[in-house]
Design a protein around this motif. Structure first.
Motif, short mmCIF file in Angstrom:
data_model
loop_
_atom_site.label_atom_id
_atom_site.label_comp_id
_atom_site.label_asym_id
_atom_site.label_seq_id
_atom_site.Cartn_x
_atom_site.Cartn_y
_atom_site.Cartn_z
N THR A 191 0.87 -1.17 0.00
CA THR A 191 0.00 0.00 0.00
C THR A 191 0.90 1.22 0.00
N GLY A 192 0.96 1.90 -1.12
CA GLY A 192 1.85 3.06 -1.22
C GLY A 192 3.28 2.64 -1.03
N ASP A 193 3.96 3.23 -0.04
CA ASP A 193 5.36 2.88 0.22
C ASP A 193 5.49 1.91 1.39
N GLN A 194 4.41 1.20 1.71
CA GLN A 194 4.43 0.27 2.84
C GLN A 194 4.18 -1.16 2.36
N LEU A 195 4.95 -2.08 2.91
CA LEU A 195 4.84 -3.50 2.60
C LEU A 195 4.54 -4.26 3.88
N ARG A 196 3.48 -5.06 3.86
CA ARG A 196 3.14 -5.93 4.98
C ARG A 196 3.42 -7.36 4.54
N VAL A 197 4.16 -8.08 5.39
CA VAL A 197 4.54 -9.46 5.08
C VAL A 197 4.10 -10.36 6.22
N SER A 198 3.41 -11.44 5.88
CA SER A 198 3.01 -12.44 6.86
C SER A 198 3.72 -13.74 6.52
N ASN A 199 4.57 -14.19 7.43
CA ASN A 199 5.33 -15.43 7.24
C ASN A 199 4.73 -16.49 8.15
#
Length: 175
Positions: A145-153
């Motif tokens: 989202t925009g300049d944000q990255l969400r990662v779920s491992n």
């Protein structure tokens, strides 16, 4: 219609045509194109199997994730409040110092790809500080989202599940 109106309509039409393809192209970026680049860690949370939430790298972790356009990746996250070793030599740490250093750091490198349909980042670990990860593959759900990255491992080396948030292009010093 006079020439002035025709000219005005022509300019408006030309502007509309010039602007629309650019925004349409921006919206059509592939997930791989959106992910490629350098990211700085904002937060990292580990959720244990019992539901207990832990910040393994503290409330203000430091780290970088590099996803190169050619498919190479490197990730390092550290707990910034780790105490320095008494002796300025990493090979001469006490058992306690070594334990704290390992518990407060993660580092891996290898290759990456994406599954566009499932919005999944796939990393293939070639090496890192935890030897058991070498040769493994990990699938992580991602949201940009925009300049944000969400990662779920779903299966980090520390067990449980990890949720991390990254910021594009930020430097470690800018946080």
């Amino acid at each position: 219609m006079n020439r002035r109106n025709i000219l005005s309509l022509s300019v408006i039409s030309a502007l509309g045509v010039a602007l629309l393809p650019g925004s349409a192209l921006a919206q059509q970026k592939s997930l791989k194109e959106q992910l490629a680049g350098t990211w700085s860690i904002i937060s990292s949370e580990n959720v244990a199997p019992d539901g207990n939430k832990r910040q393994l790298f503290g409330p203000n972790p430091k780290g970088i994730l590099v996803l190169s356009a050619n498919g190479q990746y490197a990730q390092i996250i550290v707990r910034p409040d780790r105490a320095p070793f008494k002796v300025n030599n990493r090979l001469q740490g006490t058992p306690e110092e070594n334990t704290a250093a390992v518990h407060g750091t993660t580092a891996t490198f290898g290759t990456w790809s994406v599954d566009e349909a499932t919005k999944t980042l796939i990393v293939r670990n070639e090496g890192g500080m935890f030897p058991n990860q070498a040769g493994t593959e990990s699938k992580r759900s991602v949201t940009v989202t925009g300049d944000q990255l969400r990662v779920s491992n779903p299966a980090p080396a520390a067990g449980g599940r990890s949720e991390s948030v990254w910021k594009r292009g930020a430097t470690l010093a800018s946080r």
